[in-house]
Design an enzyme around this catalytic site. Structure first.
Site, mmCIF file in Angstrom:
data_model
loop_
_atom_site.group_PDB
_atom_site.id
_atom_site.type_symbol
_atom_site.label_atom_id
_atom_site.label_comp_id
_atom_site.label_asym_id
_atom_site.label_seq_id
_atom_site.Cartn_x
_atom_site.Cartn_y
_atom_site.Cartn_z
ATOM 1 N N GLU A 24 0.871 -1.180 0.000
ATOM 2 C CA GLU A 24 0.000 0.000 0.000
ATOM 3 C C GLU A 24 0.897 1.216 0.000
ATOM 4 O OE1 GLU A 24 -2.181 2.554 2.915
ATOM 5 O OE2 GLU A 24 -3.647 0.949 2.660
ATOM 6 N N CYS A 80 -3.090 7.761 4.641
ATOM 7 C CA CYS A 80 -2.910 7.383 3.239
ATOM 8 C C CYS A 80 -4.150 7.665 2.398
ATOM 9 C CB CYS A 80 -2.531 5.909 3.147
ATOM 10 S SG CYS A 80 -3.687 4.792 3.981
#
Length: 533
Positions: A270, A304
């Site tokens: 990720e 994020c």
């Protein structure tokens, strides 16, 4: 915007690093759970709120990390032999312990990451939800699956899921508890053991969860935590695991992927994001403005899936920007260990420099600072005001680069198709947000956005909290998914088994191949027309 004092003298914390929070042996107890530290000098960590020392952490050598993998490999055999429902009970017990003991973790997350307490609670809730989801649904996801065989009644076919072995998890500093849980717990449930390297800055949160997992029944060697810098122990973290799970920047993820691929080892990544929010002409402006505050400034934007670009229709742009600015200016900044503040600080001096550089560069190139735009050392060393920019030119760094801080750029549009195209015009594709009074219309627009998760009338929390949904990025925002069935099955090797009885899948002795293929062709036509079960 409102600021508060940087400490809460009325209630002491359980870990040092904030005035009014006396240093105790608790930080040392947690640090002792980390592997190694016999040969490398320990490091001191600073609390973002104050710059005072939080804890002293041991730093492992490469040899100690490789030894941890050896112990994990030995422990994996016994752990995998345990019935999956027994492993699931550990997660369900962990769920209860996390909720029961959350006060200590809230202090811990705030002091080492600099979050507001409400943002710290997001990590508690995410951790509990992950433990509950996999504790409840994991055994069913991993259960052997029957599949229709090539010849009904004569071919018995099925699928099994075996653990990969030892999983290496490299975790970031920004969501130290939640991302540890999301990556480590499904790996353990699948029958793997784990060697995790959390970021030094927020390692105590991972060590706290490890302590609770052991109290819930996890063998200590099944999950080991090593601390150190990637430049010193990175080789072992890439070369030893049977699967690697990494969360961090896109450049680092690319380098890791290249090295891991040479071993033909699986991985999930990720990586970065430049997440857009689309405010459609029919959106409720008040709700969209409130949603934008949460989407852009939770955890000081160090998330994020945080929104960094907002596209708002011309017809409501002035109203939206004004409402958004009012709500942003009302945020209370501070470092109190309670629910009295809305936004905490940045976590490191590096983040403060990066955020300041993006805003200064945009301002120098003609962007307008609607609100915010400066550091707040009067509150604490790493505080930066939540900032709204307009008129950002394409040449500004903040236009396309990930800021990872409390900064958002607002752009106007007149055509929804153009807004979708501009939202997709990025190398990233992690998260997106759409706001509309018409849920069906919002869903249709969401489906056109190239992002791994899209939230309608929410910034990120709807998909983030729905643990049954996979979460991950498209394009350069990553490879693979966490959460949901995919987040569990990625830690397994799929095996197919078929048992053939009676008739062989070749012509009978003496039968001409032409007759055999004619009969098989007829059989396949008939099978294709049978109703699905």
């Amino acid at each position: 915007m409102t600021s508060t004092t940087p400490v809460n003298p009325s209630r002491p914390a359980t870990i040092g690093g904030v005035p009014g929070a006396p240093r105790t042996s608790r930080a040392a107890e947690l640090a002792d759970r980390a592997v190694g530290g016999l040969h490398n000098a320990p490091i001191e960590l600073k609390a973002p709120f104050t710059g005072l020392t939080t804890a002293t952490l041991p730093q492992a050598t490469e040899h100690e990390v490789r030894a941890a993998f050896e112990r994990a490999r030995e422990a994996q055999r016994a752990w995998a032999r345990r019935p999956v429902r027994e492993r699931a009970r550990v997660l369900r017990h962990l769920h209860d312990l996390v909720l029961d003991k959350q006060a200590e973790a809230l202090d811990l997350i705030q002091i080492e990451a600099g979050k507001s307490r409400l943002d710290a609670f997001d990590e508690i809730s995410a951790t509990a939800l992950v433990a509950a989801y996999y504790g409840k649904h994991g055994p069913g996801i991993l259960a052997p699956r029957r599949v229709a065989g090539v010849l009904p009644l004569l071919t018995k076919a099925g699928q099994l899921h075996h653990p990969k072995g030892v999983v290496g998890v490299i975790s970031p500093w920004n969501y130290p508890l939640a991302l540890t849980a999301m990556d480590v717990l499904p790996a353990l449930l699948a029958g793997n053991t784990v060697v995790q390297k959390p970021d030094n800055q927020t390692a105590l949160s991972a060590l706290w969860l490890h302590e609770l997992a052991c109290a819930a029944g996890l063998p200590p060697q099944a999950w080991q935590i090593v601390l150190g810098r990637g430049s010193q122990i990175g080789d072992a973290l890439v070369e030893e695991p049977d699967y690697v799970c990494f969360t961090g920047s896109t450049p680092t993820g690319k380098r890791l992927a290249g090295r891991i691929a040479q071993r033909l080892t699986g991985y999930s990544l990720e990586l970065g994001g430049k997440n857009p929010m689309l405010v459609l002409p029919d959106a409720d402006v008040s709700k969209a403005a409130a949603g934008a505050v949460a989407a852009c400034f939770s955890s000081a934007g160090q998330l994020c899936v945080s929104v960094e670009r907002i596209y708002v229709h011309d017809s409501i742009a002035e109203e939206f920007i004004a409402a958004f600015a009012r709500r942003t200016e009302a945020l209370r900044l501070g470092g109190t260990l309670d629910y009295g503040t809305d936004m905490g600080s940045l976590t490191s001096t590096g983040q403060l420099r990066a955020v300041s550089a993006h805003v200064d560069d945009a301002r120098a190139q003609g962007a307008t600072v609607v609100t915010g735009g400066k550091a707040r050392p009067d509150i604490g060393p790493l505080f930066y005001e939540p900032t709204i920019l307009t008129g950002v030119p394409e040449t500004a760094r903040v236009f396309a680069e990930e800021t990872f801080g409390p900064v958002v750029s607002v752009y106007r549009y007149s055509n929804v198709d153009d807004a979708v195209e501009r939202a997709n015009d990025t190398e990233f594709g992690l998260n997106a947000s759409v706001w509309s009074r018409d849920g069906k219309r919002g869903w249709e627009i969401a489906a056109r956005l190239r992002a791994g998760t899209v939230n309608v009338n929410e910034g990120y929390a709807a998909t983030f909290g729905t643990v049954g949904l996979p979460m991950g990025g498209m394009k350069e925002s990553g490879v693979g998914r966490r959460n949901g069935a995919e987040g569990l099955l990625k830690y397994t090797e799929s095996q197919s088994i078929a048992v053939q009885r009676g008739m062989r899948l070749r012509p009978f002795p003496g039968m001409p191949p032409r007759i055999w293929t004619t009969l098989m062709t007829l059989g396949m036509r008939l099978l294709a027309r049978l109703p699905r079960r």
